[in-house]
Design a protein around this motif. Structure first.
Motif, PDB file in Angstrom:
ATOM      1  N   ILE A   1       0.729  -0.971   0.048  1.00  0.00           N
ATOM      2  CA  ILE A   1      -0.097   0.025   0.054  1.00  0.00           C
ATOM      3  C   ILE A   1       0.823   1.399  -0.007  1.00  0.00           C
ATOM      4  CG2 ILE A   1      -1.621   1.323   1.072  1.00  0.00           C
ATOM      5  CD1 ILE A   1      -2.859  -1.267   2.226  1.00  0.00           C
ATOM      6  N   GLU A   2       1.744   1.073   0.817  1.00  0.00           N
ATOM      7  CA  GLU A   2       2.696   2.413   0.834  1.00  0.00           C
ATOM      8  C   GLU A   2       3.555   2.563  -0.178  1.00  0.00           C
ATOM      9  OE1 GLU A   2       6.370   4.659   1.429  1.00  0.00           O
ATOM     10  OE2 GLU A   2       6.093   2.377   1.232  1.00  0.00           O
ATOM     11  N   ALA A   3       4.087   1.672  -0.616  1.00  0.00           N
ATOM     12  CA  ALA A   3       5.044   1.417  -1.893  1.00  0.00           C
ATOM     13  C   ALA A   3       4.231   2.223  -3.216  1.00  0.00           C
ATOM     14  CB  ALA A   3       5.553  -0.066  -2.275  1.00  0.00           C
ATOM     15  N   PHE A   4       2.905   1.598  -3.301  1.00  0.00           N
ATOM     16  CA  PHE A   4       2.201   2.237  -4.537  1.00  0.00           C
ATOM     17  C   PHE A   4       2.011   3.770  -4.223  1.00  0.00           C
ATOM     18  CE2 PHE A   4      -1.488   3.261  -6.937  1.00  0.00           C
ATOM     19  CZ  PHE A   4      -1.409   2.718  -7.852  1.00  0.00           C
ATOM     20  N   TYR A   5       1.312   4.036  -3.061  1.00  0.00           N
ATOM     21  CA  TYR A   5       0.500   5.160  -2.836  1.00  0.00           C
ATOM     22  C   TYR A   5       1.896   6.163  -2.571  1.00  0.00           C
ATOM     23  CZ  TYR A   5      -3.814   3.522  -3.368  1.00  0.00           C
ATOM     24  OH  TYR A   5      -5.031   2.762  -3.870  1.00  0.00           O
ATOM     25  N   ARG A   6       3.000   6.192  -2.288  1.00  0.00           N
ATOM     26  CA  ARG A   6       4.023   7.095  -2.234  1.00  0.00           C
ATOM     27  C   ARG A   6       4.406   7.787  -3.437  1.00  0.00           C
ATOM     28  NH1 ARG A   6       8.854   3.662  -2.396  1.00  0.00           N
ATOM     29  NH2 ARG A   6       8.107   2.115  -1.128  1.00  0.00           N
ATOM     30  N   GLN A   7       4.105   6.809  -4.683  1.00  0.00           N
ATOM     31  CA  GLN A   7       4.481   7.387  -6.192  1.00  0.00           C
ATOM     32  C   GLN A   7       3.311   7.563  -7.110  1.00  0.00           C
ATOM     33  OE1 GLN A   7       7.122   4.617  -7.824  1.00  0.00           O
ATOM     34  NE2 GLN A   7       8.638   4.759  -5.962  1.00  0.00           N
ATOM     35  N   HIS A   8       2.187   7.069  -6.810  1.00  0.00           N
ATOM     36  CA  HIS A   8       1.166   7.080  -7.563  1.00  0.00           C
ATOM     37  C   HIS A   8       0.015   7.926  -6.721  1.00  0.00           C
ATOM     38  CE1 HIS A   8       3.174   3.756  -8.857  1.00  0.00           C
ATOM     39  NE2 HIS A   8       2.868   3.949 -10.100  1.00  0.00           N
ATOM     40  N   ARG A   9      -0.997   8.708  -7.661  1.00  0.00           N
ATOM     41  CA  ARG A   9      -2.245   9.467  -7.020  1.00  0.00           C
ATOM     42  C   ARG A   9      -1.766  10.635  -6.351  1.00  0.00           C
ATOM     43  NH1 ARG A   9      -6.683   7.414  -8.754  1.00  0.00           N
ATOM     44  NH2 ARG A   9      -7.973   7.835  -6.661  1.00  0.00           N
ATOM     45  N   VAL A  10      -0.479  11.157  -6.618  1.00  0.00           N
ATOM     46  CA  VAL A  10      -0.031  12.272  -5.684  1.00  0.00           C
ATOM     47  C   VAL A  10       0.021  13.680  -6.189  1.00  0.00           C
ATOM     48  CG1 VAL A  10       1.588  11.007  -4.228  1.00  0.00           C
ATOM     49  CG2 VAL A  10       2.480  11.812  -6.395  1.00  0.00           C
ATOM     50  N   ARG A  11      -0.286  13.719  -7.717  1.00  0.00           N
ATOM     51  CA  ARG A  11      -0.531  14.667  -8.622  1.00  0.00           C
ATOM     52  C   ARG A  11      -1.959  14.715  -9.147  1.00  0.00           C
ATOM     53  NH1 ARG A  11       4.225  17.596 -10.136  1.00  0.00           N
ATOM     54  NH2 ARG A  11       2.490  19.268 -10.478  1.00  0.00           N
TER      55      ARG A  11
END
Length: 152
Positions: free
Chosen positions: A15-25
Motif C-alpha cells: 500500500i505504501e509502496a504504491f501510493y508514495r508514487q501514484h495518485r500524488v499529482r
C-alpha cells in the motif's frame, strides 16, 4: 467502538509502496474523479477529510489544483500514514481505523468535503463506515465516495 466493529488493519507494505508514487499529482487521478472534484467548487478555504488516504496524495493534488490547505487524512496502514506525514507535513494525518477515532481527535460535522476513494467498500463494516463518513460532513458540505459495483 468494540472489537466487533473494527476493520481489518492492513499491514502490507505494498500500500505504501504504491501510493508514495501514484495518485500524488492532480493528473494522476482518474479523469472521472477529477471531473467530479471540479464540480465541487473547492478553494483554499475548503476543509477536506480523506478516509483511507493512503500516503495523502489527494491532499497534495487538491492543494496543487485548488489551493486546499486544510486537509486531514485517516489511514489504517502504519507505513502509509508515516509516509503521508513526511510527504505532506502541513496536513494532518491520523493512523487509525475511522470507526475508532474519538470526537476529540476528529470532531463531527467538521469538514466541507469528506472523501473516501476505494476505501469504505473494502472494509468489513461497510454500513458503519458510510455512516461514520457522513457524520463528518458539515451542514451544506459533501460526501464523495467511490464504491465497487459487484454482482452480489
Amino acid at each position: 467502538m468494540n472489537q466487533a466493529t473494527r476493520n481489518i488493519s492492513y499491514t502490507t507494505p505494498a500500500i505504501e509502496a504504491f501510493y508514495r508514487q501514484h495518485r500524488v499529482r492532480w493528473q494522476q487521478f482518474y479523469e472521472s474523479e477529477r471531473a467530479v472534484l471540479e464540480e465541487l467548487n473547492l478553494s483554499a478555504a475548503s476543509s477536506v477529510l480523506d478516509i483511507g488516504c493512503g500516503c495523502g496524495g489527494l491532499g497534495l493534488a487538491l492543494n496543487e489544483r485548488f489551493g486546499v490547505s486544510e486537509y486531514t487524512g485517516v489511514e489504517i496502514n502504519t507505513q502509509a500514514a508515516a509516509t503521508a506525514r513526511s510527504m505532506n507535513p502541513r496536513a494532518r494525518f491520523l493512523c487509525a481505523d475511522i470507526l475508532n477515532v474519538s470526537s476529540a481527535e476528529l470532531p463531527e460535522e467538521a469538514f466541507d468535503l469528506v472523501v473516501s476513494l476505494s476505501c469504505i467498500d473494502w472494509n468489513v463494516q461497510f454500513a458503519a463506515m458510510l455512516a461514520r463518513a457522513y457524520g463528518y460532513v458539515k451542514p451544506g458540505g459533501r460526501l464523495l465516495a467511490s464504491l465497487r459495483l459487484t454482482g452480489g
